[in-house]
Design an enzyme around this catalytic site. Structure first.
Site, PDB file in Angstrom:
ATOM      1  N   LEU A   4       0.972  -1.230   0.104  1.00 15.21           N
ATOM      2  CA  LEU A   4       0.002  -0.005   0.123  1.00 15.21           C
ATOM      3  C   LEU A   4       0.745   1.164   0.157  1.00 15.21           C
ATOM      4  CD1 LEU A   4      -2.841  -0.731   2.305  1.00 15.21           C
ATOM      5  CD2 LEU A   4      -3.039  -0.561   0.022  1.00 15.21           C
ATOM      6  N   GLY A  51       5.707   2.293   3.374  1.00 15.59           N
ATOM      7  CA  GLY A  51       7.292   3.267   3.242  1.00 15.59           C
ATOM      8  C   GLY A  51       7.337   4.440   2.767  1.00 15.59           C
ATOM      9  N   TYR A  63      13.563 -10.808  -7.728  1.00 12.47           N
ATOM     10  CA  TYR A  63      12.320 -11.257  -7.940  1.00 12.47           C
ATOM     11  C   TYR A  63      11.517 -11.438  -6.848  1.00 12.47           C
ATOM     12  CZ  TYR A  63      13.794 -12.322 -12.963  1.00 12.47           C
ATOM     13  OH  TYR A  63      14.483 -12.100 -14.206  1.00 12.47           O
ATOM     14  N   CYS A 109      28.824  -0.765 -11.413  1.00 14.21           N
ATOM     15  CA  CYS A 109      29.127  -2.020 -10.689  1.00 14.21           C
ATOM     16  C   CYS A 109      29.361  -3.164 -11.893  1.00 14.21           C
ATOM     17  CB  CYS A 109      28.301  -2.534  -9.727  1.00 14.21           C
ATOM     18  SG  CYS A 109      28.986  -3.645  -8.644  1.00 14.21           S
ATOM     19  N   HIS A 129      28.183   2.438  -6.677  1.00 12.32           N
ATOM     20  CA  HIS A 129      26.587   2.708  -6.763  1.00 12.32           C
ATOM     21  C   HIS A 129      26.188   3.795  -6.453  1.00 12.32           C
ATOM     22  CE1 HIS A 129      25.479  -1.730  -7.587  1.00 12.32           C
ATOM     23  NE2 HIS A 129      26.347  -1.864  -6.610  1.00 12.32           N
ATOM     24  N   GLU A 189      23.581   5.332  -7.390  1.00 11.26           N
ATOM     25  CA  GLU A 189      22.366   5.586  -7.404  1.00 11.26           C
ATOM     26  C   GLU A 189      21.813   5.590  -5.831  1.00 11.26           C
ATOM     27  OE1 GLU A 189      22.703   1.206  -7.751  1.00 11.26           O
ATOM     28  OE2 GLU A 189      23.917   2.848  -8.346  1.00 11.26           O
TER      29      GLU A 189
END
Length: 534
Positions: A16, A19, A55, A382, A507, A509
């Site tokens: 929902l 977070g 996944y 990476c 990384h 991001e």
């Protein structure tokens, strides 16, 4: 002033946006001068998500101190613009590991170790620890899962006990729930929310605020009904509509008065909110002057959450350039046989993100060749950088069978296992993790992007550029533009004869923010727009 504790729970269904709600509230409180930190409890028995399939779990977000955590921590950091730590993501596995370790040491003096009080005490300790270790006024704790799940019960019992220990005036419960719309009857239905709150109250928790996720506006009658049946003030029934852009959610909740309710309920000294920068950022995202298309080539593209931080960072770069970033998701397995052009024709930039394993590797290499030969801006992160090294070795440096030793025997292991990783037996938490410095060389593209000589970026890898081949790469036109301060580890690469071809071992991001785009993503999007308009 005592530390205040806000607990965010979810009901009816998962996914929902608990977070996002927690992160948005954190942004609204920070805008009022309140020092906030956020943590999440996940009810699964894995110690951390580091060994879980993307996944099943989506991306693994890495903190400054090297914790492998839930992707929600990425939302937290991006919204409140604060670096979190290993204390911000706790799993059932971590709790039980700690309790069992203490039992083996004899810390419980021969007592019978039980869920109550030993597990619940350990959970509470992790809640209080964040409040003590961080300079904070408010700790926001998201409880993963859905009320009614058997896995979440120890966490819910623990947060019930917290209100008794620190005082109900210092604790607030926010319940995020679904108010579904039935198209066949044209109605919103409150019954699922009523039952979810009933379940929560049956274990001793009375929510102070109900945040209703809905695709249609809640009428005043609907709010009054929920207030009556859920035993909350009418003003504490907050609607959270689907947003056009993710970063609009804090502004929508501000209009609903959520932060005012929290400040009043907890007795917080809150100044008038300063949301000007955030509002301007959202305005720029919703009103781009142009657009670019970025081909994101990976093997988990069916589940976009597997690359969540990368996708968000591209959007941040778009905001910084006043352009909309359209992501073309390309499955690397589908281009392993050379059908690259049909998938990547018309893109303005190509990004190959991190990952593990050999599935889809040749497709990534084909995409990199396409970017290099056609002078399309390329960004490798990476594993993406490592595959750029392999591609260059095979097609430019003449090392035709070059590969990474991660993928089997090769006469030219241009990417190899780090020496300190050779004796590692366990998978979980054993990579090179967390923030490390990178020294940038002068007269390079990277230096122009960062300006600083020394940068600090987050890492998550076991393999590195094989230094035995450095001279070969340099001789053939690759620039090793960033190294570890010791000079032993290659951190960044670029090509001299390409307008924008960059690979990084770290990384970036994980450090990008919507209001502060990471310099690499911002410049990559700029280069993509320049390529499009040349």
């Amino acid at each position: 002033m005592s530390v205040k504790y806000i607990f965010v729970t979810g009901g009816v269904v998962s996914g929902l946006g608990k977070g996002i709600t927690a992160a948005s509230l954190g942004r609204l409180l920070k805008a009022r001068g309140v020092h906030v930190t956020i943590q999440k409890f996940d009810p699964y028995i894995n110690v951390d998500p580091g060994t879980m399939s993307p996944y099943q779990h989506g991306e693994v977000f890495v903190t400054e101190d090297g914790a492998e955590t839930d992707l929600d921590l990425g939302h937290y950091e991006r919204f409140i613009d604060e670096n979190l730590s290993k204390n911000s993501n706790i799993t059932t596995g971590k709790i039980y590991w700690s309790v069992i370790s203490k039992e083996r040491k004899g810390d419980y003096l021969g007592g019978t170790v039980q869920v109550i009080p030993h597990i619940t005490n350990e959970i509470k300790d992790r809640i209080y620890r964040v409040g003590k270790s961080e300079r904070t006024d408010v700790v926001i704790t998201e409880i993963g899962g859905t009320v009614g799940d058997i896995e979440s019960l120890p966490f819910l019992e623990s947060i019930r006990q917290v209100s008794n220990e620190v005082g109900r005036e210092n604790v607030m419960y926010i319940h995020v729930t679904l108010v579904p719309y039935l198209g066949i009857s044209g109605e919103l239905k409150t019954k699922p929310t009523q039952h979810s709150v009933k379940e929560l109250r049956s274990i001793g928790i009375q929510p102070d605020v109900i945040v209703c996720r809905t695709e249609k506006y809640l009428s005043q009658d609907m709010k009054e009904k929920l207030s009556l049946f859920c035993n909350v003030p009418e003003g504490a029934v907050v609607q959270n509509l689907d947003a056009e852009v993710l970063y609009e959610v804090p502004l929508m909740l501000e209009k609903e008065g959520l932060a005012k309710i929290v400040c009043k309920r907890l007795g917080l000294e809150c100044k008038e909110p300063d949301l000007d920068e955030w509002e301007e950022m959202v305005r720029r995202q919703k009103n781009p002057k142009s657009s670019v298309t970025i081909g994101l080539v990976g093997k988990y593209v069916e589940l976009h959450d597997a690359y969540l931080s990368v996708a968000e960072s591209l959007r941040h770069g778009g905001i910084g350039n006043d352009v909309e970033v359209d992501i073309r998701w390309v499955n690397s397995e589908e281009i392993e046989n050379g059908e690259v052009n049909s998938f990547l024709q018309g893109v303005d930039g190509i990004l190959v993100p991190g990952g593990f394993g050999d599935r889809g590797i040749e497709g990534k290499i084909n995409a990199i060749t396409f970017a290099r030969e056609n002078k399309i801006p390329f960004f490798g992160i990476c594993l993406g950088m490592q595959m750029a090294v392999v591609e260059f070795a095979r097609n430019v440096a003449g090392l035709h069978d070059a590969n990474s030793s991660e993928f089997g025997e090769t006469p030219y292991p241009v990417i190899d296992l780090m020496p300190e990783q050779r004796e590692v037996d366990e998978m979980g938490g054993t990579m090179r993790l967390g923030v490390y410095p990178c020294k940038i060389n002068e007269n390079t593209l990277i230096k122009g992007i960062f300006e600083d000589e020394l940068i600090y970026e987050r890492h998550r890898h076991r393999y590195e550029f094989n230094n035995e081949f450095r001279d070969t790469f340099i001789k053939n036109g690759m620039t090793l533009s960033g190294l570890s301060p010791s000079g032993k580890l290659v951190e960044t690469i670029e090509l001299k004869d390409h307008p924008w071809f960059v690979g990084v071992q770290f990384h970036p991001e994980f450090k990008s923010r919507p209001n502060k785009p990471h310099p690499l993503f911002k410049d990559f999007v700029r280069a993509a727009y320049e390529y499009k308009t040349k």
